[in-house]
Design a protein around this motif. Sequence first.
Motif, PDB file in Angstrom:
ATOM      1  N   PHE A  76       0.826  -1.202   0.000  1.00  0.00           N
ATOM      2  CA  PHE A  76       0.000   0.000   0.000  1.00  0.00           C
ATOM      3  C   PHE A  76       0.865   1.259   0.000  1.00  0.00           C
ATOM      4  CE2 PHE A  76      -3.588  -2.526   2.130  1.00  0.00           C
ATOM      5  CZ  PHE A  76      -4.083  -2.873   0.893  1.00  0.00           C
ATOM      6  N   LEU A 129       2.490   1.275   3.788  1.00  0.00           N
ATOM      7  CA  LEU A 129       1.738   2.534   3.853  1.00  0.00           C
ATOM      8  C   LEU A 129       2.527   3.582   4.632  1.00  0.00           C
ATOM      9  CD1 LEU A 129      -1.412   3.482   3.372  1.00  0.00           C
ATOM     10  CD2 LEU A 129      -1.471   3.339   5.831  1.00  0.00           C
ATOM     11  N   GLU A 187       4.334   7.318   3.620  1.00  0.00           N
ATOM     12  CA  GLU A 187       4.119   8.564   4.349  1.00  0.00           C
ATOM     13  C   GLU A 187       5.442   9.141   4.838  1.00  0.00           C
ATOM     14  OE1 GLU A 187       1.166  10.549   5.181  1.00  0.00           O
ATOM     15  OE2 GLU A 187       0.915   9.529   3.282  1.00  0.00           O
ATOM     16  N   LEU A 237      -1.499   9.295  -0.623  1.00  0.00           N
ATOM     17  CA  LEU A 237      -2.318   8.090  -0.597  1.00  0.00           C
ATOM     18  C   LEU A 237      -3.262   8.032  -1.798  1.00  0.00           C
ATOM     19  CD1 LEU A 237      -2.702   5.683   1.290  1.00  0.00           C
ATOM     20  CD2 LEU A 237      -4.619   6.880   2.304  1.00  0.00           C
ATOM     21  N   THR A 238      -3.625   9.187  -2.338  1.00  0.00           N
ATOM     22  CA  THR A 238      -4.517   9.214  -3.495  1.00  0.00           C
ATOM     23  C   THR A 238      -3.918   8.435  -4.655  1.00  0.00           C
ATOM     24  OG1 THR A 238      -5.208  11.397  -2.801  1.00  0.00           O
ATOM     25  CG2 THR A 238      -5.752  10.750  -5.043  1.00  0.00           C
ATOM     26  N   ILE A 253      -4.107   4.766  -3.994  1.00  0.00           N
ATOM     27  CA  ILE A 253      -5.456   4.247  -4.251  1.00  0.00           C
ATOM     28  C   ILE A 253      -5.659   4.074  -5.760  1.00  0.00           C
ATOM     29  CG2 ILE A 253      -7.899   4.813  -4.128  1.00  0.00           C
ATOM     30  CD1 ILE A 253      -7.099   4.264  -1.449  1.00  0.00           C
ATOM     31  N   VAL A 280      -3.729   1.023  -7.040  1.00  0.00           N
ATOM     32  CA  VAL A 280      -4.355  -0.214  -6.565  1.00  0.00           C
ATOM     33  C   VAL A 280      -5.646  -0.446  -7.343  1.00  0.00           C
ATOM     34  CG1 VAL A 280      -5.494  -1.313  -4.594  1.00  0.00           C
ATOM     35  CG2 VAL A 280      -3.328  -0.159  -4.259  1.00  0.00           C
ATOM     36  N   ALA A 337     -13.775  17.070  -7.450  1.00  0.00           N
ATOM     37  CA  ALA A 337     -12.675  16.211  -7.007  1.00  0.00           C
ATOM     38  C   ALA A 337     -13.098  15.252  -5.892  1.00  0.00           C
ATOM     39  CB  ALA A 337     -11.488  17.061  -6.583  1.00  0.00           C
ATOM     40  N   PRO A 338     -13.803  15.737  -4.835  1.00  0.00           N
ATOM     41  CA  PRO A 338     -14.235  14.794  -3.808  1.00  0.00           C
ATOM     42  C   PRO A 338     -15.149  13.708  -4.357  1.00  0.00           C
ATOM     43  CG  PRO A 338     -14.504  17.029  -3.027  1.00  0.00           C
ATOM     44  CD  PRO A 338     -14.122  17.126  -4.457  1.00  0.00           C
ATOM     45  N   GLY A 387     -13.161  11.158  -6.010  1.00  0.00           N
ATOM     46  CA  GLY A 387     -12.530  10.314  -4.993  1.00  0.00           C
ATOM     47  C   GLY A 387     -13.500   9.305  -4.428  1.00  0.00           C
ATOM     48  N   MET A 388     -14.743   9.752  -4.164  1.00  0.00           N
ATOM     49  CA  MET A 388     -15.741   8.827  -3.635  1.00  0.00           C
ATOM     50  C   MET A 388     -16.000   7.712  -4.638  1.00  0.00           C
ATOM     51  SD  MET A 388     -18.371  11.569  -1.977  1.00  0.00           S
ATOM     52  CE  MET A 388     -19.713  10.474  -1.591  1.00  0.00           C
ATOM     53  N   GLY A 431     -13.012   5.236  -4.595  1.00  0.00           N
ATOM     54  CA  GLY A 431     -13.073   4.390  -3.401  1.00  0.00           C
ATOM     55  C   GLY A 431     -14.231   3.415  -3.487  1.00  0.00           C
ATOM     56  N   LEU A 487     -13.620   0.566  -5.869  1.00  0.00           N
ATOM     57  CA  LEU A 487     -12.709  -0.408  -5.274  1.00  0.00           C
ATOM     58  C   LEU A 487     -13.479  -1.367  -4.363  1.00  0.00           C
ATOM     59  CD1 LEU A 487      -9.744  -0.869  -5.573  1.00  0.00           C
ATOM     60  CD2 LEU A 487      -9.319   0.656  -3.658  1.00  0.00           C
TER      61      LEU A 487
END
Lengths: 290, 293
Positions: free
Chosen positions: B33, B91, B95, B213-214, B217, B220, B262-263, B266-267, B270, B273
């Motif tokens: 990750f 992960l 970071e 992290l974006t 994601i 992945v 943008a949000p 992202g939703m 996610g 996935l």
Amino acid sequence: MSYYLQLLLNGVIAGSVYALFAVGLTLVYGVFRFINFSHGELITWGAYLTLMFYTPPFSWPLFLSAIPAMALTAVIGFSQDFFIYRPLRRGNPITLLIASIGLSYMLRNAVRFIWGSDLRTFDFPPARGMEFGGYYVTGIQLLMLAAAVFFLAILYLGLTRTLWGKSLRATADNLELAAIMGISMPRVSASVWILASVFAAAGGILLALDTNLEPVMGATNLIKAFAAVLLGGAGNVWGALLGGLFIGIAENLGVAFFSPGYKDLVAFALIFLLLLFRPRGLFGLLTGVR
Amino acid sequence: MDYILHVLILALIYSIFAVSLNLELGYAGLYNFGHVAFFGIGAYISALLSRAGMPVEGAMLCAMAGAGIAGGLLAVPALRVTEDYFGIATLVFAEMFRLVCLNERWLTKGPMGLPGIPRPAWIARGVDGLPVYLILTALAAAGVFLFVRRLTGSPFGRALRVIREDEHIAQAFGKNVLLLKIKTIVTGSALAGLAGTLWAHYISYISPADFTLTETILVVLCVVLGGRGTHWGPVLGAFAVIFFGEAVRFLPIPHELHRYVAPLQGMVYGGILVLIVLKMPSGMIAEHRRNGA
């Protein structure tokens, strides 16, 4: 000297909040054997929902806003299990990780969608710190400490003194055996998720009172919670408590020695050292809820 | 026309990135990750070296090597633990990488980022260079694709799949599981580094905000959506994800609603996935499993 003691004090306060985050994460691991990457989003949602009830159109007092916020966070926590994790539990355990990381991304963006990406605060007037024999504590910090102690005391009493706590501990110890003994699994699983969500939300609210709210607050603090859980040995509730305190103290004392920009690196470095030398946790010897 | 070339270049770079992750996630079952860290390490190394005056080709090779070495350095401690913990370790590594880039201003200029990353001398600047850069990226992507196909078809790749299904069986057959995993991560990281360096020299500006992290994601999602453990899956996934992301730009969205785009995207990422894992675990292309082979 007093400078270090002040940092230590700040560390204990921060650590007690980290402990609230870590308890839920480790309980979920103890019972379901998977690391919930979307645990951090429960922290964020708890804080933002409180803000929602605190500001217009509701404008409820803070304590009154926290209660429905925690309840709604518990609904989110319970639903993620009911709709996503439970159907996946029988399959390859690793698909749960992908699902939880996807879910966390979805929930975080939902926060951005509803409340925007900017920093938000509860807009308390800046309070002068109270002085106790040369050390400064703000009212909010005292509240954080008191609330954390309150929640953790309830957890302690609940887990050790009630039948409910006993069934939870039995399940964490051995899921199949507990089910054979007639412990109701749906009830245990609901309890674990509600407990994890309420504690994460409470921690998120306290953190937001002290600092501010932003959509990534959960993700940042999830890493602290990971570190605390690993320190305590995954699945060990008391270990996670101590781990959370330890991380808070280590971070705040660390500020005395290197640039504050690296404050978060303390938790990261700890995770690495632990994985390298003590994969079973530093406090793995303590018998906890396992 | 230039825009189409741009999207194709992005999709090809993401294909390399996704293929490299698929080697780890799809074939060896290593849930990395933090793969974006190696993309970022590649980007930063080649940006720093080429800005210091090294020829871009040399900087790219150094970037691949550097990302591979970094992968090895992560793999040795992180592989002491399995599954969930490996996910956490990677992960956290990503970071940490981002935090170091943000704070070591003397080297990376912190949040300001590194501007003016040159392209190879024989590729023109600006839009004139797009066709040649596309050819370069396509050649790199084809090379990576064939290399990974060759690798996963070899005894090495078969051993990886056995490890994914059951490590103990691989051990019982005398395979050095740890060494195989380390080799996989080093290879996967070096290829991610290649994707990162291609990206950096193409975009010409990088900052720590590009490696969050974006991006993890996204990559992945490319692999899982396309189909884990297949040759074409990650490529298909990368094209689908990039084209979807670019198509959103053309939706007639009123200006005052822009902050929601943008949000929402992202939703959707996610949510897709989660949905794939729930409803279509093998992705768009299912892995071909030979029974009794």
